[in-house]
Design a protein around this motif. Sequence first.
Motif, PDB file in Angstrom:
ATOM      1  N   LEU A 114      -5.008   2.237  -3.792  1.00 39.64           N
ATOM      2  CA  LEU A 114      -4.341   2.758  -4.985  1.00 39.64           C
ATOM      3  C   LEU A 114      -4.131   1.646  -6.006  1.00 39.64           C
ATOM      4  N   ASP A 115      -3.703   0.467  -5.537  1.00 40.11           N
ATOM      5  CA  ASP A 115      -3.514  -0.655  -6.456  1.00 40.11           C
ATOM      6  C   ASP A 115      -4.838  -1.103  -7.066  1.00 40.11           C
ATOM      7  N   ARG A 116      -5.906  -1.074  -6.271  1.00 42.18           N
ATOM      8  CA  ARG A 116      -7.219  -1.452  -6.803  1.00 42.18           C
ATOM      9  C   ARG A 116      -7.685  -0.444  -7.854  1.00 42.18           C
ATOM     10  N   ALA A 117      -7.430   0.847  -7.590  1.00 46.82           N
ATOM     11  CA  ALA A 117      -7.795   1.868  -8.575  1.00 46.82           C
ATOM     12  C   ALA A 117      -7.009   1.661  -9.871  1.00 46.82           C
ATOM     13  N   ARG A 118      -5.725   1.362  -9.757  1.00 48.72           N
ATOM     14  CA  ARG A 118      -4.916   1.107 -10.960  1.00 48.72           C
ATOM     15  C   ARG A 118      -5.429  -0.133 -11.695  1.00 48.72           C
ATOM     16  N   ASP A 131       3.772  -3.596 -10.142  1.00 46.48           N
ATOM     17  CA  ASP A 131       4.129  -2.490  -9.266  1.00 46.48           C
ATOM     18  C   ASP A 131       4.437  -1.267 -10.127  1.00 46.48           C
ATOM     19  N   LEU A 132       4.628  -0.128  -9.493  1.00 49.03           N
ATOM     20  CA  LEU A 132       4.778   1.115 -10.250  1.00 49.03           C
ATOM     21  C   LEU A 132       6.036   1.112 -11.103  1.00 49.03           C
ATOM     22  N   GLN A 133       7.115   0.476 -10.605  1.00 50.02           N
ATOM     23  CA  GLN A 133       8.334   0.405 -11.417  1.00 50.02           C
ATOM     24  C   GLN A 133       8.100  -0.438 -12.664  1.00 50.02           C
ATOM     25  N   GLN A 134       7.413  -1.580 -12.485  1.00 48.46           N
ATOM     26  CA  GLN A 134       7.128  -2.440 -13.644  1.00 48.46           C
ATOM     27  C   GLN A 134       6.236  -1.710 -14.643  1.00 48.46           C
TER      28      GLN A 134
END
Length: 592
Positions: free
Chosen positions: A181-185, A218-221
């Motif tokens: 998921l992080d790589r996709a983002r 991260d998603l919050q940031q």
Amino acid sequence: MTSGEKRLAERLEQKLDADYLLWYDVPVGPKQSHPDFVVIHPRRGLLILETKDWKLETVQRATRQMWEIAPDGQAKVVINPLAQARHCAIQVVNALERDPQLVHPSGNHQGKLAFPWGHGVVFTRITRKQFEAAGLGEAIESHYVICSDEMLEAADPEQFQQRLWNMFPHAFGSVMSLPQLDRARWIMFPEVRVPTQESLFDDSDEALEMPSIMRVMDLQQEQLARSLGDGHRVIHGVAGSGKTMVLGYRAEYLAKAHTAASKPILILCYNEPLAVKLASVMEAKGLSAQVHARHFHKWCRDQLVAFGQTLPANNLPKNVFFDDMVQRVIEGVDRKQIPSGQYQAVLIDEGHDFAPAWLKLVTQMVDPTTNSLLVLYDDAQSIYERSRSKQFSFKSVGIQAQGRTTILKINYRNTRQILQTANLIAAELLTAEDHDEDGIPLLKPVSCGRDGEAPIIIRLPSLREEVAQMVDQLSAAHQEGHAWGDMAIICRQKSEMRACGELLSRRGLPYQVRERPGQFSPLEDTIKVLTMHVSKGLEFPVVALVGVGHMPAANQSEKDEARLFYVGATRATQRLIIGLSGDGQFAARFAA
């Protein structure tokens, strides 16, 4: 948002579970296409949605290729909405399939995306009955469509979700892992890449291999950075939580929306090296004309000179000179000889370094039509007494941030071992405290769990021997592949800086001692020699701390010195070297 897009956004929030991720109108992929909505679910996959607010009478003719519409009485031909959604989806999928870690490694689907993907259209003002009666199913297969009556507030969540997943032409694929998921983002949204990786990969070069490790907000940031609107906002964040990264994203976003009539954007901080670093980042992005990065006292001097105010006498003691200079700016603004509202937005990094009167002054510099003020704060790094006041509140200095305050507690900069070492000295002295939203919390960092090597402790009889051993360690790090510019020697006293400079000179190593403003060049490939005070806000892969063994001195506050040690230690992202020559209390803690 159009009214239909807003209604769909509300339904997506209401009907989808918490593990769905949603983006609205965000540029996607290397070609920066603009789908209306991107939906990701770890078990379901990736979905691109196009939204159309057309009424049935707007549609004059529809084929699988083109639609003729007349939204305001004027006929025009547009691409089939499903083809538009598919075009965006394929661009995204092609970009993701370049990453070996996101595709099937073997089998019938080798090289294809390892998780499902789909695309569809939402008609927010056409009912299913109208869709079928008008024969629009001949142009778009009905399972690729959600109609207005199928997104009512009372709609069953399971049925609504099923309509989304009916849009997937193929269901093959596996669950998306968190690293995937992080790589996709990272691939889809280049702006969320951490700055160290942002400039290392050229998306337009299709022959270039993807990095093996991708670091993203991260998603919050990301949510915080994207959702920062106008108004006053405060981010309380621990060291290494990405506060400056969010500030840089915000400055870049504002600069890209800049017009010839826009006022400039101001980034302010206290430490001159941090201001130089931020200015170099903006310059590298080609934004220095729109974004002015300054340290506070240089900005004050510029204000006095620009508006014809007299400067303090040069023969004053340094601290008196600077205090007088600030007071002259405050009085100039009060007398309206220096104008307020000069900037489209003001972004304050390391706001804990600012005295309350400084914050009150700078708040007045925001254009009231935008009212855009961002303050980054971490009281644990508040190493200047002037900025710590028991009576201080944001409201008292004109910062209206109630309801727009965010707390970032996760430290991403430091390895777990480095953070544990920083807390060895600071944890007992800097206790986490809760405050109301208008107060100043003291936050205890939470490690992100990134592991690394244990800090290297050097305990030798003299400072000279300690420094010599540290220089040996830095030379070894260079042999391992670290650039000289990746390294810093951070000292408690200026005398220790000079001793380090002399030894580095004798060894013939490239270095830069920062004793006064103008002696810090972040882009030079040199070992930076700094005091703990001026290192704040910076970071380096390899950091050597000199003078810890003498902290705190007999006349110094143990709590204030713990703040300084915490600041110095948390500058290191990969390797920390600590010198403990001396018999101070901190050296004894390491012995224990």
